[in-house]
Scaffold this motif. Structure first.
Motif, mmCIF file in Angstrom:
data_model
loop_
_atom_site.group_PDB
_atom_site.id
_atom_site.type_symbol
_atom_site.label_atom_id
_atom_site.label_comp_id
_atom_site.label_asym_id
_atom_site.label_seq_id
_atom_site.Cartn_x
_atom_site.Cartn_y
_atom_site.Cartn_z
ATOM 1 N N VAL A 168 0.076 17.913 120.406
ATOM 2 C CA VAL A 168 1.344 18.786 120.390
ATOM 3 C C VAL A 168 1.457 19.351 121.757
ATOM 4 N N PRO A 169 2.719 19.135 122.593
ATOM 5 C CA PRO A 169 2.912 19.613 123.611
ATOM 6 C C PRO A 169 3.103 21.242 123.872
ATOM 7 N N ALA A 170 2.632 21.766 124.819
ATOM 8 C CA ALA A 170 3.163 23.313 124.848
ATOM 9 C C ALA A 170 4.554 23.443 124.915
ATOM 10 N N GLY A 171 5.001 24.531 123.973
ATOM 11 C CA GLY A 171 6.345 24.811 124.034
ATOM 12 C C GLY A 171 7.133 24.199 122.859
ATOM 13 N N VAL A 172 6.460 23.612 122.028
ATOM 14 C CA VAL A 172 7.514 23.360 120.861
ATOM 15 C C VAL A 172 7.806 24.389 120.092
ATOM 16 N N ASP A 173 8.973 24.201 119.523
ATOM 17 C CA ASP A 173 9.544 25.357 118.783
ATOM 18 C C ASP A 173 9.998 25.239 117.379
ATOM 19 N N ASP A 174 10.221 26.151 116.432
ATOM 20 C CA ASP A 174 10.243 25.758 115.002
ATOM 21 C C ASP A 174 11.543 25.041 114.765
ATOM 22 N N ALA A 217 1.926 26.299 118.751
ATOM 23 C CA ALA A 217 3.069 25.862 119.369
ATOM 24 C C ALA A 217 3.346 26.371 120.789
ATOM 25 N N ALA A 218 2.821 27.530 121.180
ATOM 26 C CA ALA A 218 3.014 28.092 122.568
ATOM 27 C C ALA A 218 2.269 27.434 123.668
ATOM 28 N N PHE A 219 0.925 27.259 123.117
ATOM 29 C CA PHE A 219 -0.148 26.688 124.151
ATOM 30 C C PHE A 219 -0.407 25.107 123.996
ATOM 31 N N GLY A 220 0.168 24.490 123.002
ATOM 32 C CA GLY A 220 -0.162 22.974 122.476
ATOM 33 C C GLY A 220 -1.463 23.091 121.961
ATOM 34 N N CYS A 221 -1.627 21.807 121.266
ATOM 35 C CA CYS A 221 -2.728 21.820 120.405
ATOM 36 C C CYS A 221 -3.128 20.079 120.218
#
Length: 390
Positions: free
Chosen positions: A222-228, A130-134
């Protein structure tokens, strides 16, 4: 007339209500007590009649004015009902109820193109993803047009037939009893369900529904920075298929982020706890602080107290679809050794004696407060001591 309720009370409106408010209240009350919804319910039939009687008067400006002046004692108010008040007879009241009871409006909706339902998929990510994207690949299920019958629901080589009950209209005219006699209305055909066609030989693959369940595979960046709990992606057309030529719905992607062993997150900032020794707290110096990309060195000042927090800029999470990053906040916790040898204990005692209490500001302040408290309450303490001796 003593047993009759006030017409305004029947419709649930104030005496000064506007024509639109009266009309809206009538629609709601009449729908709630309509005989179609309450078959063989005499009380509902009576309420329906009462509602229509109230509306017939309050929807007519002249009748309403006389009712406001004379109430039920108006000699001109005794006549019978002229139908359904301001709706202009059966056709208007019919139109009002068709949407709720399967008449023309519902039939039009039944056969009109309908957009498919939206779907939602919950994608589970690690804290770092979630922090770095994947890039993630996942599978989900949705409906699709049956490739065997091409959506007709009929066995290949056959076609749906015109409904013998409604002759393709999807509607059935029925007669019902009302407080004003028998009236006719239209209902959705029970044989074809409003489709206007029936299927004699059903498709074996979809059981006549025209749709089957399929498994879809999606690869997603998945973009970097998405949150729960964040709904961060919409994929058009990947929802349920439409009906009667309508468009498919969309697929909404929501993420669940697994908790981290060290870090906690608040928007784009990170928080963690760092244990330090008594010596490090007293002398200060360089300590290792964890980050999402390893560890970094940080110099804490001499005399750092338990629970002190520090900030390292730009070591948090990258902002979603942005260039900046949050900050890292860490709180130090002074760890006191539990098992000391005799030599270590002796060294600590010598160290404590050498301070003579000078460096313990909080303890000194607390001691001053205690002495002041004892002086101020000396007489009360003495009296209590004497009483205990007795």
């Amino acid at each position: 007339m003593a047993d009759k309720r006030d017409y305004y009370e029947v419709l649930g409106v104030a005496k000064g209500a506007s024509d639109d408010e009266i009309k809206k209240a009538y629609r709601k009350a009449a729908k709630a007590s309509h005989p179609d919804l309450h078959p063989d319910d005499k009380e509902a039939e009576a309420r329906f009649k009462e509602v229509n009687e109230a509306y017939e008067v309050l929807s007519d400006p002249q009748k309403r004015a006389r009712y406001d002046q004379f109430g039920f004692n108006d000699p001109q108010m005794g006549g019978g009902s002229s139908g359904f008040g301001g709706f202009g007879g059966f056709e208007d009241i019919f139109d009002m109820f068709t949407g709720g009871f399967g008449g023309r409006s519902s039939q039009q909706r039944q056969n009109a193109p309908q957009r498919g339902s939206d779907l939602q998929y919950n994608l589970t990510l690690t804290f770092e993803e979630a922090a770095f994207g994947c890039r993630k690949e996942f599978k989900f299920q949705r409906s699709a047009v049956c490739d065997e019958c091409k959506g007709t629901g009929a066995k290949p080589g056959t076609q749906p037939q015109t409904c013998p009950t409604c002759h393709g209209s999807g509607q059935q005219r029925v007669t019902m009893n009302s407080p004003f006699g028998q009236v006719q209305t239209m209902r959705t055909c029970p044989t074809c369900g409003g489709k206007g066609k029936t299927i004699k030989d059903r498709c074996t693959k979809c059981s006549g529904s025209g749709f089957t369940r399929v498994t879809r595979t999606v690869t997603l960046n998945v973009p970097a920075g998405v949150d729960d709990g964040q709904n961060f992606k919409t994929i058009p057309g990947e929802g349920e298929p439409g009906r009667n030529g309508g468009p498919s719905g969309d697929l909404y992607i929501t993420c669940t982020v697994r908790p981290h062993k060290i870090f906690k997150r608040d928007r784009y900032d990170l928080y963690c706890d760092v244990p330090i020794s008594f010596t490090q707290a007293a002398l200060g110096g360089e300590i290792d602080v964890p980050t999402l990309e390893g560890t970094t060195k940080y110099n804490i000042p001499a005399g750092t107290q338990e629970g002190t927090s520090f900030r390292i800029r730009n070591q948090g999470v990258q902002q979603l679809r942005g260039s900046g990053r949050g900050d890292l906040f860490f709180t130090v916790h002074v760890e006191v050794p539990k098992h000391l040898g005799e030599k270590q204990k002796e060294l600590l005692r010598d160290f404590e004696d050498s301070l003579n209490g000078r460096e313990y500001e909080r303890r000194k302040s607390f001691g001053d407060q205690m002495r002041s408290y004892i002086r101020e309450n000396a007489e009360r303490f003495k009296e209590k001591f004497e009483n205990n001796k007795k």
